[in-house]
Design a protein around this motif. Structure first.
Motif, PDB file in Angstrom:
ATOM      1  N   ASN A  10     -41.156  47.786 -26.291  1.00 41.80           N
ATOM      2  CA  ASN A  10     -40.604  48.430 -27.495  1.00 41.80           C
ATOM      3  C   ASN A  10     -39.224  49.031 -27.252  1.00 41.80           C
ATOM      4  O   ASN A  10     -38.541  49.400 -28.201  1.00 41.80           O
ATOM      5  N   PRO A  35     -50.024  48.671 -28.873  1.00 41.36           N
ATOM      6  CA  PRO A  35     -49.674  47.535 -29.747  1.00 41.36           C
ATOM      7  C   PRO A  35     -50.000  47.801 -31.221  1.00 41.36           C
ATOM      8  O   PRO A  35     -49.412  47.183 -32.105  1.00 41.36           O
ATOM      9  N   GLU A  38     -47.438  50.311 -35.455  1.00 42.73           N
ATOM     10  CA  GLU A  38     -46.532  49.405 -36.177  1.00 42.73           C
ATOM     11  C   GLU A  38     -45.087  49.904 -36.149  1.00 42.73           C
ATOM     12  O   GLU A  38     -44.142  49.131 -36.078  1.00 42.73           O
ATOM     13  N   LYS A  45     -43.204  42.406 -32.847  1.00 42.21           N
ATOM     14  CA  LYS A  45     -44.041  41.395 -33.513  1.00 42.21           C
ATOM     15  C   LYS A  45     -43.165  40.447 -34.336  1.00 42.21           C
ATOM     16  O   LYS A  45     -43.409  39.245 -34.380  1.00 42.21           O
ATOM     17  N   GLN A  46     -42.105  41.008 -34.950  1.00 40.17           N
ATOM     18  CA  GLN A  46     -41.206  40.132 -35.739  1.00 40.17           C
ATOM     19  C   GLN A  46     -40.538  39.091 -34.851  1.00 40.17           C
ATOM     20  O   GLN A  46     -40.222  37.994 -35.276  1.00 40.17           O
ATOM     21  N   GLN A  48     -41.830  37.393 -32.648  1.00 41.43           N
ATOM     22  CA  GLN A  48     -42.732  36.276 -32.334  1.00 41.43           C
ATOM     23  C   GLN A  48     -42.299  35.010 -33.067  1.00 41.43           C
ATOM     24  O   GLN A  48     -42.638  33.909 -32.653  1.00 41.43           O
ATOM     25  N   THR A  54     -46.089  36.859 -26.362  1.00 41.43           N
ATOM     26  CA  THR A  54     -47.436  37.444 -26.410  1.00 41.43           C
ATOM     27  C   THR A  54     -47.335  38.919 -26.024  1.00 41.43           C
ATOM     28  O   THR A  54     -46.646  39.264 -25.059  1.00 41.43           O
ATOM     29  N   ILE A  55     -48.018  39.750 -26.796  1.00 39.48           N
ATOM     30  CA  ILE A  55     -47.914  41.200 -26.569  1.00 39.48           C
ATOM     31  C   ILE A  55     -49.208  41.713 -25.927  1.00 39.48           C
ATOM     32  O   ILE A  55     -50.299  41.396 -26.372  1.00 39.48           O
TER      33      ILE A  55
END
Ligand SMILES: NC(=O)c1ccc[n+]([C@@H]2O[C@H](COP(=O)([O-])OP(=O)(O)OC[C@H]3O[C@@H](n4cnc5c(N)ncnc54)[C@H](OP(=O)(O)O)[C@@H]3O)[C@@H](O)[C@H]2O)c1
Length: 344
Positions: A10, A35, A38, A45-46, A48, A54-55
């Motif tokens: 992050n 994770p 948000e 995540k965006q 991806q 992969t998180i």
């Protein structure tokens, strides 16, 4: 497809590094503490949509928590670290977790040694340039270490962070040698430039404090020059490129300082006034030494073949101011022009 894991996904540096790795075609594993958060992990995540990302959940304080994320990777970038620079309890909030974190991450590296080509640790100029030497323009290279005796006896405001970076780096060297892991350490100065998300990183905000007028940050910037001997900076995009460069460069070894510009606050104030005359500075810091005490040398990195894209103050500040305007941190100036060429 080469694969890499980046810890602290992050964060300012880590998220920019993940984006560059994805753009280069790497399959990337990213670790974050939560994770499900948000607000923090949303931007990751965006990303991806950019490639194979992969998180994983992992915490520096938990042994074994990086095992799954590191498993099978070619490269592991250890970027996560406690960074609460103004901590009231540096021993507990910075030093102990930094050392424990490095140990836990290295234990997970050993478990995937069969595929692992290199570990890349992000250290800091704070582990290099803080000492009691006197002078002007003293060149500091990778041989230099911040003076732990000075830091732990005089305890200047940010002593804990510098100590945590020195001790974490030394722990990493010891563990890598004992376990025959290839380790390279990158030493950034102040990291500036746009963030992946819409919030400007603290270090970028610090670099803009003479323009934003934030008094607390101006005090911090003044302390930085007094303690570390200079105001030195690197653009986040160059720093990410440098991390990937030393990972992929087979013969890379040891430390690499990655710092594009060295200046002092009076010099910086003068530069900002001339290049961005529409902006008002609340201080020119003219009470501080005009010349920096220290010059952080990136010669080793440059001799290895790395080229800075943002090698001058104007390159760095034009881009950083544009990004600060884009997220509403600085108000665009009335005539819409962000700078004039010095000498015009
Ligand atoms: N910014 C600079 O000017 C600068 C200069 C020199 C060196 N560095 C080094 O560069 C690296 C990245 O810094 P940054 O500026 O990108 O800072 P940042 O945005 O605050 O990122 C730090 C990351 O470390 C993670 N982290 C902290 N404690 C953790 C723990 N116990 N377990 C797992 N993760 C943990 C944080 O996770 P959460 O998201 O969960 O909080 C965050 O993602 C650090 O090693 C820092 O020392 C930074």
């Amino acid at each position: 497809m080469p694969s890499a894991c980046v810890t602290g996904g992050n964060g300012f540096l880590a998220s920019a590094l993940i984006r560059q790795l994805l753009e280069k075609g790497y399959a990337v594993n990213a670790t974050v503490r939560d994770p499900g958060n948000e607000q923090k992990a949303g931007q990751l995540k965006q990303m991806q949509s950019l490639g194979t990302l992969t998180i994983f959940r992992a915490d520096l304080e938990e042994e074994g928590s990086f095992d799954e994320a590191f498993n099978g990777c070619d490269y592991v970038f250890l970027v996560a670290a406690p960074v609460k620079i103004m901590s009231e309890n540096p021993e507990e909030e910075l030093i102990k977790p930094a050392i424990k974190g490095v140990l836990n991450m290295f234990k997970s590296c050993v478990k995937t040694k069969a595929t692992l080509k290199r570990v890349i640790l992000t250290s800091s100029a704070a582990a290099v340039s803080i000492n009691q030497l006197e002078g002007v323009n003293l060149v500091m290279d990778e041989e230099a270490w911040s003076d732990l005796t000075f830091l732990t006896t005089t305890k200047p405001r940010t002593w804990g962070y510098a100590v945590s970076k020195v001790l974490a780096e030394k722990e990493a060297i010891k563990y890598a040698e004992e376990n025959e892991l290839s380790l390279v350490r990158v030493i950034p100065s102040l990291i500036v430039g746009p963030a992946v998300g819409s919030v400007l990183a603290n270090s970028t905000q610090l670099s803009l404090c003479l323009l934003s007028g934030n008094e607390g940050m101006i005090r911090g910037f003044r302390q930085m020059q007094c303690l570390s001997g200079s105001i030195s900076m690197v653009h986040v995009e160059d720093l990410c490129r440098a991390h990937i460069f030393v990972a992929e460069e087979k013969v890379a070894a040891g430390r690499y300082i990655c710092s594009a510009v060295n200046t002092s606050l009076p010099e910086l104030a003068c530069f900002l006034r001339m290049r961005y005359p529409q902006r008002r500075l609340t201080t020119d810091c003219s009470d501080l030494p005009e010349k920096s005490k220290v010059i952080l040398s990136s010669e080793k990195l440059i001799k290895a073949g790395f080229e800075f894209k943002y090698s001058k103050l104007e390159d760095i500040y034009d881009e950083t101011i544009r990004s600060a305007e884009a997220v509403g941190f600085l108000t665009p100036t009335a005539n819409g022009s962000t700078h004039v060429q010095i000498g015009e």
